[in-house]
Design an enzyme around this catalytic site. Structure first.
Site, PDB file in Angstrom:
ATOM      1  N   LYS A  48      31.796 -49.567  18.351  1.00 30.32           N
ATOM      2  CA  LYS A  48      32.974 -48.723  18.026  1.00 30.32           C
ATOM      3  C   LYS A  48      33.137 -47.549  18.983  1.00 30.32           C
ATOM      4  O   LYS A  48      34.238 -47.071  19.179  1.00 30.32           O
ATOM      5  CB  LYS A  48      32.896 -48.240  16.582  1.00 30.32           C
ATOM      6  CG  LYS A  48      31.801 -47.224  16.328  1.00 30.32           C
ATOM      7  CD  LYS A  48      31.743 -46.822  14.866  1.00 30.32           C
ATOM      8  CE  LYS A  48      30.651 -45.785  14.650  1.00 30.32           C
ATOM      9  NZ  LYS A  48      30.181 -45.739  13.270  1.00 30.32           N
ATOM     10  N   ARG A  90      29.709 -40.910   2.404  1.00 34.12           N
ATOM     11  CA  ARG A  90      30.912 -41.388   3.065  1.00 34.12           C
ATOM     12  C   ARG A  90      31.347 -42.587   2.234  1.00 34.12           C
ATOM     13  O   ARG A  90      31.454 -42.474   1.020  1.00 34.12           O
ATOM     14  CB  ARG A  90      30.625 -41.730   4.539  1.00 34.12           C
ATOM     15  CG  ARG A  90      31.893 -41.750   5.398  1.00 34.12           C
ATOM     16  CD  ARG A  90      31.614 -42.055   6.871  1.00 34.12           C
ATOM     17  NE  ARG A  90      31.032 -43.373   7.083  1.00 34.12           N
ATOM     18  CZ  ARG A  90      30.685 -43.863   8.276  1.00 34.12           C
ATOM     19  NH1 ARG A  90      30.871 -43.140   9.356  1.00 34.12           N
ATOM     20  NH2 ARG A  90      30.156 -45.063   8.387  1.00 34.12           N
TER      21      ARG A  90
HETATM   22  C1  LIG Z   1      28.834 -46.020  13.301  1.00 30.99           C
HETATM   23  C2  LIG Z   1      28.174 -46.913  12.349  1.00 30.99           C
HETATM   24  C3  LIG Z   1      26.942 -47.503  12.685  1.00 30.99           C
HETATM   25  C4  LIG Z   1      26.214 -47.207  13.977  1.00 30.99           C
HETATM   26  O1  LIG Z   1      25.844 -45.864  14.050  1.00 30.99           O
HETATM   27  P1  LIG Z   1      25.044 -45.297  15.332  1.00 30.99           P
HETATM   28  O2  LIG Z   1      24.534 -43.986  14.868  1.00 30.99           O
HETATM   29  O3  LIG Z   1      26.026 -45.214  16.443  1.00 30.99           O
HETATM   30  O4  LIG Z   1      23.963 -46.247  15.619  1.00 30.99           O
HETATM   31  C5  LIG Z   1      26.394 -48.376  11.762  1.00 30.99           C
HETATM   32  N1  LIG Z   1      27.005 -48.659  10.599  1.00 30.99           N
HETATM   33  C6  LIG Z   1      28.190 -48.093  10.241  1.00 30.99           C
HETATM   34  C7  LIG Z   1      28.807 -48.456   8.943  1.00 30.99           C
HETATM   35  C8  LIG Z   1      28.807 -47.206  11.100  1.00 30.99           C
HETATM   36  O5  LIG Z   1      29.977 -46.651  10.745  1.00 30.99           O
END
Ligand SMILES: *Cc1c(COP(=O)(O)O)cnc(C)c1O
Length: 357
Positions: A37, A132
């Site tokens: 992302k 969240r």
């Molecule tokens: C962004 C995200 C991740 C990855 O997080 P990082 O800290 O970039 O490794 C994993 N799971 C969800 C649901 C996320 O939103």
């Protein structure tokens, strides 16, 4: 397109970071989902993840997953943000699995998948404290039961996330909660093939072998991309931090007083800037700004250079103490933090160049 600003992306480094994370996780029988992302679902980067042994790519946006699908990469795809009801048809088409929390959305997904004569897999997201997205633990059995009559979906397991919104640290306790919930779900007749956690912060539970049994998937983005654990603000020494380099060109060098002159109001971004009086300083103006990058997340690689601030299109740096000579037309190099990388990847003004060794 202009040559600069330029973001250099080392795919070999990204593959190597992926490989090291996959190896650590494999020792604990945990599967890795590589999260794209932050890099707009970039297909070359996803391919580097794949080269490092990652078989599932996760992203928060359907558009990004489409990009990966179109590239023909042989990976499965995961939508990691709860689906919008308005997009369920494309979610069912593009994502092999999605993380969801609302019964109404599950029902809409189920209908969309059934119309496509397919079965869409979902992981129910539970909130283990980060506040969240996520079903509260006590509500999980009820949500699960309500999926029993939904033909187009299969609940493949549950998932949790820490360290993203509330900054909650991953602990044995909040992960035991996740593992126990999976057990409870099995008791009421659900398979729970996948028990997933994330993001990067959770790698520390694997590093010190304290991830509870039963959790078999970890979703990692920043760790692969930048080799950092954001929640502890810590470098992961066993990974590489230099996969991304940003280059920007100097368009002005002048010695100027370090304080602005005149009455001070707000800057272009509504902040009242504060500066220290250090006398006359040699300053460089760079052709890069907040449209390209989060300027606060840039770290100059050459010693003795300090960023003073930036507006939409220009960054001002103090180069008085720079160890190498700097002139108009020279290019300075920077490393980036997560917000800076996110914006550089998203900006149409930043040229991307791939390095494969
Ligand atoms: C962004 C995200 C991740 C990855 O997080 P990082 O800290 O970039 O490794 C994993 N799971 C969800 C649901 C996320 O939103």
């Amino acid at each position: 397109m202009s040559l600069y600003p330029l973001l250099e992306i080392n795919l070999a480094t990204l593959a190597e970071n992926s490989r090291r994370i996959v190896r650590l996780c494999a020792e604990c029988s945990v599967q890795v989902v590589g999260i794209t992302k932050c890099v707009l679902g970039n297909a070359a980067i996803a391919a580097a993840f794949r080269d490092g042994g990652i078989r599932i790519i996760g992203d928060a946006r359907v558009e990004n997953l489409k990009r990966i699908r179109r590239s023909g990469l042989d990976v499965s795809t995961m939508l990691i943000r709860p689906a919008m009801i308005s997009e369920v048809a494309s979610v069912a088409r593009v994502a092999d699995v999605s993380l969801n929390t609302e019964v109404e959305t599950l029902r809409a997904l189920s209908r969309a998948a059934a119309e496509q004569s397919s079965v869409h897999r979902v992981l129910l997201m539970v909130d283990v404290g980060d506040r969240r997205e996520g079903i509260l633990p006590q509500d999980l059995p009820c949500v699960l039961r309500s999926t029993r009559d939904m033909r187009g979906i299969e609940v493949a397991g549950i998932a949790a996330n820490v360290g993203c919104f509330g900054g909650i640290l991953p602990t044995n306790a909040n992960h035991r909660l996740l593992a126990d919930l999976a057990l409870q779900c099995r008791h009421i007749g659900f398979g729970m093939e996948t028990v997933s956690t994330g993001g990067t912060a959770t790698l520390e539970l694997l590093e010190n072998r304290s991830l509870p049994k039963g959790i078999n998937q970890v979703r990692v983005g920043e760790g692969i991309l930048l080799g950092r654990n954001p929640v502890r603000n810590r470098t992961l020494e066993w990974l590489q931090q230099d996969a991304f380099r940003l280059k920007a060109e100097i368009v002005e060098i002048k010695a100027k007083p370090s304080l602005p002159e005149g009455e001070i109001g707000h800057d272009a971004f509504g902040k009242a800037p504060k500066f220290k009086d250090r006398g006359r300083r040699k300053r460089a103006v760079l052709a890069i700004g907040r449209q390209d990058v989060d300027t606060e997340g840039l770290v100059p690689l050459a010693p003795g250079i300090e960023i003073l601030g930036g507006s939409s299109d220009q960054v001002v740096a103090d180069v008085t103490d720079s160890s190498c000579a700097v002139a108009v037309g020279d290019v300075l190099e920077f490393s980036l933090n997560y917000p800076a990388l996110l914006r550089a990847m998203t900006s149409p003004f930043v040229r991307k160049r791939y390095v494969r060794r």
